[in-house]
Design an enzyme around this catalytic site. Structure first.
Site, PDB file in Angstrom:
ATOM      1  N   ASP A   1      -6.876  -0.003  -1.109  1.00  0.00           N
ATOM      2  CA  ASP A   1      -5.714   0.854  -1.377  1.00  0.00           C
ATOM      3  C   ASP A   1      -4.425   0.058  -1.551  1.00  0.00           C
ATOM      4  O   ASP A   1      -3.343   0.644  -1.596  1.00  0.00           O
ATOM      5  CB  ASP A   1      -5.557   1.911  -0.267  1.00  0.00           C
ATOM      6  CG  ASP A   1      -5.309   1.304   1.108  1.00  0.00           C
ATOM      7  OD1 ASP A   1      -5.251   0.074   1.217  1.00  0.00           O
ATOM      8  OD2 ASP A   1      -5.182   2.081   2.077  1.00  0.00           O
TER       9      ASP A   1
ATOM     10  N   ASP B   1      -2.817  -6.311   5.220  1.00  0.00           N
ATOM     11  CA  ASP B   1      -3.603  -6.478   3.998  1.00  0.00           C
ATOM     12  C   ASP B   1      -3.050  -7.606   3.125  1.00  0.00           C
ATOM     13  O   ASP B   1      -2.550  -7.375   2.005  1.00  0.00           O
ATOM     14  CB  ASP B   1      -3.692  -5.127   3.254  1.00  0.00           C
ATOM     15  CG  ASP B   1      -4.269  -4.052   4.172  1.00  0.00           C
ATOM     16  OD1 ASP B   1      -4.920  -4.417   5.171  1.00  0.00           O
ATOM     17  OD2 ASP B   1      -4.055  -2.857   3.917  1.00  0.00           O
TER      18      ASP B   1
ATOM     19  N   HIS C   1      -7.837   6.069   2.651  1.00  0.00           N
ATOM     20  CA  HIS C   1      -7.271   4.733   2.371  1.00  0.00           C
ATOM     21  C   HIS C   1      -8.195   3.927   1.452  1.00  0.00           C
ATOM     22  O   HIS C   1      -8.710   2.883   1.834  1.00  0.00           O
ATOM     23  CB  HIS C   1      -7.057   3.972   3.673  1.00  0.00           C
ATOM     24  CG  HIS C   1      -5.992   4.551   4.564  1.00  0.00           C
ATOM     25  ND1 HIS C   1      -4.646   4.277   4.396  1.00  0.00           N
ATOM     26  CD2 HIS C   1      -6.067   5.392   5.619  1.00  0.00           C
ATOM     27  CE1 HIS C   1      -3.945   4.902   5.321  1.00  0.00           C
ATOM     28  NE2 HIS C   1      -4.783   5.599   6.079  1.00  0.00           N
TER      29      HIS C   1
ATOM     30  N   ASP D   1       0.884  -1.168   0.000  1.00  0.00           N
ATOM     31  CA  ASP D   1       0.000   0.000   0.000  1.00  0.00           C
ATOM     32  C   ASP D   1       0.916   1.210   0.000  1.00  0.00           C
ATOM     33  O   ASP D   1       1.660   1.433   0.956  1.00  0.00           O
ATOM     34  CB  ASP D   1      -0.874  -0.055   1.264  1.00  0.00           C
ATOM     35  CG  ASP D   1      -1.714   1.205   1.467  1.00  0.00           C
ATOM     36  OD1 ASP D   1      -1.489   2.203   0.762  1.00  0.00           O
ATOM     37  OD2 ASP D   1      -2.582   1.172   2.354  1.00  0.00           O
TER      38      ASP D   1
ATOM     39  N   TYR E   1       0.637  -1.286  19.053  1.00  0.00           N
ATOM     40  CA  TYR E   1       1.264  -0.611  17.920  1.00  0.00           C
ATOM     41  C   TYR E   1       0.414   0.545  17.400  1.00  0.00           C
ATOM     42  O   TYR E   1       0.654   1.077  16.335  1.00  0.00           O
ATOM     43  CB  TYR E   1       1.565  -1.625  16.819  1.00  0.00           C
ATOM     44  CG  TYR E   1       2.518  -2.673  17.319  1.00  0.00           C
ATOM     45  CD1 TYR E   1       3.887  -2.419  17.330  1.00  0.00           C
ATOM     46  CD2 TYR E   1       2.055  -3.868  17.847  1.00  0.00           C
ATOM     47  CE1 TYR E   1       4.771  -3.343  17.828  1.00  0.00           C
ATOM     48  CE2 TYR E   1       2.925  -4.807  18.355  1.00  0.00           C
ATOM     49  CZ  TYR E   1       4.287  -4.535  18.344  1.00  0.00           C
ATOM     50  OH  TYR E   1       5.163  -5.449  18.854  1.00  0.00           O
TER      51      TYR E   1
ATOM     52  N   ASN F   1      15.862  -9.321  -0.141  1.00  0.00           N
ATOM     53  CA  ASN F   1      14.486  -9.634  -0.507  1.00  0.00           C
ATOM     54  C   ASN F   1      13.555  -8.695   0.259  1.00  0.00           C
ATOM     55  O   ASN F   1      13.990  -7.906   1.092  1.00  0.00           O
ATOM     56  CB  ASN F   1      14.163 -11.124  -0.275  1.00  0.00           C
ATOM     57  CG  ASN F   1      14.226 -11.517   1.172  1.00  0.00           C
ATOM     58  OD1 ASN F   1      13.585 -10.883   2.016  1.00  0.00           O
ATOM     59  ND2 ASN F   1      14.999 -12.541   1.477  1.00  0.00           N
TER      60      ASN F   1
ATOM     61  N   LYS G   1      -2.223  -1.441   7.817  1.00  0.00           N
ATOM     62  CA  LYS G   1      -2.399  -2.865   8.133  1.00  0.00           C
ATOM     63  C   LYS G   1      -1.729  -3.724   7.067  1.00  0.00           C
ATOM     64  O   LYS G   1      -1.373  -3.251   6.000  1.00  0.00           O
ATOM     65  CB  LYS G   1      -3.906  -3.165   8.250  1.00  0.00           C
ATOM     66  CG  LYS G   1      -4.218  -4.300   9.204  1.00  0.00           C
ATOM     67  CD  LYS G   1      -3.704  -4.062  10.608  1.00  0.00           C
ATOM     68  CE  LYS G   1      -3.907  -5.277  11.482  1.00  0.00           C
ATOM     69  NZ  LYS G   1      -3.277  -5.128  12.797  1.00  0.00           N
TER      70      LYS G   1
ATOM     71  N   TYR H   1       2.224   1.856  14.571  1.00  0.00           N
ATOM     72  CA  TYR H   1       1.170   1.710  13.587  1.00  0.00           C
ATOM     73  C   TYR H   1       1.421   2.559  12.353  1.00  0.00           C
ATOM     74  O   TYR H   1       1.569   3.769  12.446  1.00  0.00           O
ATOM     75  CB  TYR H   1      -0.195   2.077  14.191  1.00  0.00           C
ATOM     76  CG  TYR H   1      -1.284   1.937  13.168  1.00  0.00           C
ATOM     77  CD1 TYR H   1      -1.627   0.677  12.695  1.00  0.00           C
ATOM     78  CD2 TYR H   1      -1.903   3.040  12.613  1.00  0.00           C
ATOM     79  CE1 TYR H   1      -2.580   0.523  11.706  1.00  0.00           C
ATOM     80  CE2 TYR H   1      -2.861   2.902  11.629  1.00  0.00           C
ATOM     81  CZ  TYR H   1      -3.190   1.636  11.183  1.00  0.00           C
ATOM     82  OH  TYR H   1      -4.121   1.481  10.195  1.00  0.00           O
TER      83      TYR H   1
HETATM   84  P1  13P Z   1      -4.531   0.586   5.308  1.00  0.00           P
HETATM   85  O1  13P Z   1      -3.750  -0.385   6.131  1.00  0.00           O
HETATM   86  O2  13P Z   1      -5.326  -0.092   4.232  1.00  0.00           O
HETATM   87  O3  13P Z   1      -3.679   1.660   4.805  1.00  0.00           O
HETATM   88  O4  13P Z   1      -5.637   1.237   6.238  1.00  0.00           O
HETATM   89  C1  13P Z   1      -5.190   2.074   7.222  1.00  0.00           C
HETATM   90  C2  13P Z   1      -6.242   2.617   8.105  1.00  0.00           C
HETATM   91  O5  13P Z   1      -5.907   3.116   9.166  1.00  0.00           O
HETATM   92  C3  13P Z   1      -7.634   2.560   7.738  1.00  0.00           C
HETATM   93  O6  13P Z   1      -8.455   3.038   8.763  1.00  0.00           O
HETATM   94 MG    MG Z   2      -4.581  -1.241   2.710  1.00  0.00          MG
HETATM   95 MG    MG Z   3      -3.507   2.811   3.232  1.00  0.00          MG
END
Ligand code: 13P
Ligand code: MG
Ligand code: MG
Ligand code: 13P
Length: 381
Positions: A53, A235, A19, A12, A361, A105, A233, A230
């Site tokens: 995203d 994803d 997002h 992302d 986090y 990597n 995420k 943080y």
């Molecule tokens: P993403 O991990 O998809 O960027 O989402 C972040 C977020 O805080 C959505 O509320």
């Molecule tokens: Mg995302």
């Molecule tokens: Mg995002």
């Protein structure tokens, strides 16, 4: 027959209007770098797509998993796209590129990777799952249903090549340990481990028939653990081989007919129910969610990818089958929304919010730190 590797690498690196979805010119920037990688014979073929995203690069090649040239190519593609993102000032430009330089990597740098190497079967159908607003453990319930639940997957009962079951490689994502357990013999142990979604996730699934080999692979990178705070995420993505000794397509999609609660929605901090949806409609707009899950199908043909496009079309130009696009999934989406609306009524109180170890986090520790001196002892008898 040569071994073929399929690599699905995702990141992302920013999106338009929150997002939600990357800008089309970011997708074009990825394609330019990958076309160059094809011209230099690094990859056989590629396909670029997205969920919410998150941008995904699917590549086929002959270099095996964790290969520095392949991962380096994906990294460069994401860097180029993130330069476009920064120029456009889209939101969270460069979000998942946690390090300044590529080394060896993609692991530990921010992007996630699901890869598998196999000998191409007479026909090699693959299902690519892509999720936004969630964590790698989101695939535990569906993969268990697909590969270990004979009440769901008929092939475990009636296909002799699947009848002995499958092996599950499970990662402990906190202590960086792995274990491989065999289903059905050790199924209760597998469930005992995977029940803790804060720590454990399935990394790979293998057929017990050695000729068939790997059946599924998941990206298990944990963004916040890498960053120490943080940033977004994980994803995660997941590749599953279908048919002829592996579960049929319908058995692979069936688990998504039922609600699957997954962690990571809204600020990476809330539980929600997977929302199976087409790629085109996967923009998360309801409380930054609910966590969309997309599934697309492509074949590997002589080491290259094939979808619904003309076989002579330009490299990288594919038209996959978009499984959750079909209207039969409408009532599943409605059921998902019914539950998502229900859990939202619980605000940021558990179980709507994630358990404390997952919240470490986020910015929650700063709030607790601020209030620490205002906590006073309650006298005990
Ligand atoms: P993403 O991990 O998809 O960027 O989402 C972040 C977020 O805080 C959505 O509320
Ligand atoms: Mg995302
Ligand atoms: Mg995002
Ligand atoms: P077909 O007979 O249409 O090939 O389907 C076989 C199958 O595996 C369906 O689950």
């Amino acid at each position: 027959m040569a071994q073929i590797t399929v690599s699905l690498i995702k990141a992302d690196i920013g999106s338009v209007g929150g997002h939600t979805r990357p800008h089309p010119s970011m997708m074009e920037a990825l394609k330019d770098v990958l076309r160059d990688g094809y011209a230099k014979n690094i990859i056989n073929d590629f396909y670029v797509t997205r969920v919410g995203d998150d941008m995904q690069i699917i590549m086929t090649h002959n270099k095996g998993i964790d290969n520095s040239e392949i991962h380096g190519l994906a990294w460069n593609a994401f860097v180029e796209a993130s330069n476009v993102a920064k120029k456009l000032k889209v939101y969270a430009a460069g979000q998942d590129l946690l390090k300044d330089a590529f080394s060896g990597n993609i692991r530990g740098l921010g992007p996630g990777a699901a890869e598998m190497t196999f000998e191409e079967r007479r026909s090699e159908p693959l299902v690519f799952f892509m999720a936004d607003k969630t964590a790698p453990s989101a695939y535990s319930v569906p993969l268990l249903n697909i590969f270990a639940n004979p009440f769901k997957t008929a092939g475990l009962v009636i296909d002799p090549r699947m009848h002995d079951g499958f092996k599950f490689q499970i990662f402990d994502l906190i202590d960086h340990k792995e274990i491989t357990l065999s289903s059905p013999e050790e199924l209760n142990d597998i469930l005992a481990i995977l029940g803790d979604t804060t720590r454990f996730a399935i990394k790979r699934v293998f057929s017990k028939n050695e000729e068939l080999g790997i059946a599924a692979s998941v990206s298990t990178e944990r963004l916040n653990l890498i960053a120490g705070k943080y940033v977004g995420k994980d994803d995660p993505v997941c590749i599953v081989r279908a048919q002829s000794g592996f579960p049929a397509l319908g058995e692979i999609l069936q688990p998504f007919m039922e609600p699957i609660f997954v962690p990571g929605w809204m600020r990476g901090s809330h539980n929600g129910v997977f929302y199976p949806v087409s790629v085109e409609e996967s923009d998360p707009t309801y409380f930054d969610g609910p966590p969309p899950i997309c599934a697309i199908g492509l074949h590997v043909v002589n080491g290259k990818l094939q979808g619904l496009e003309d076989p002579s079309s330009e490299v990288g130009e594919h038209i996959p089958v978009d499984y959750f696009k079909f209207p039969c999934w409408n009532h599943i989406r409605e059921e998902s929304m019914r539950l998502n609306v229900a859990i939202r009524k619980q605000g940021s109180i558990m179980p709507a919010i994630l358990p404390p170890e997952e919240m470490e986090y986020t910015t929650r520790p700063q709030v607790l730190e601020k209030l620490k001196d205002r906590f006073t002892k309650i006298p005990q008898k």
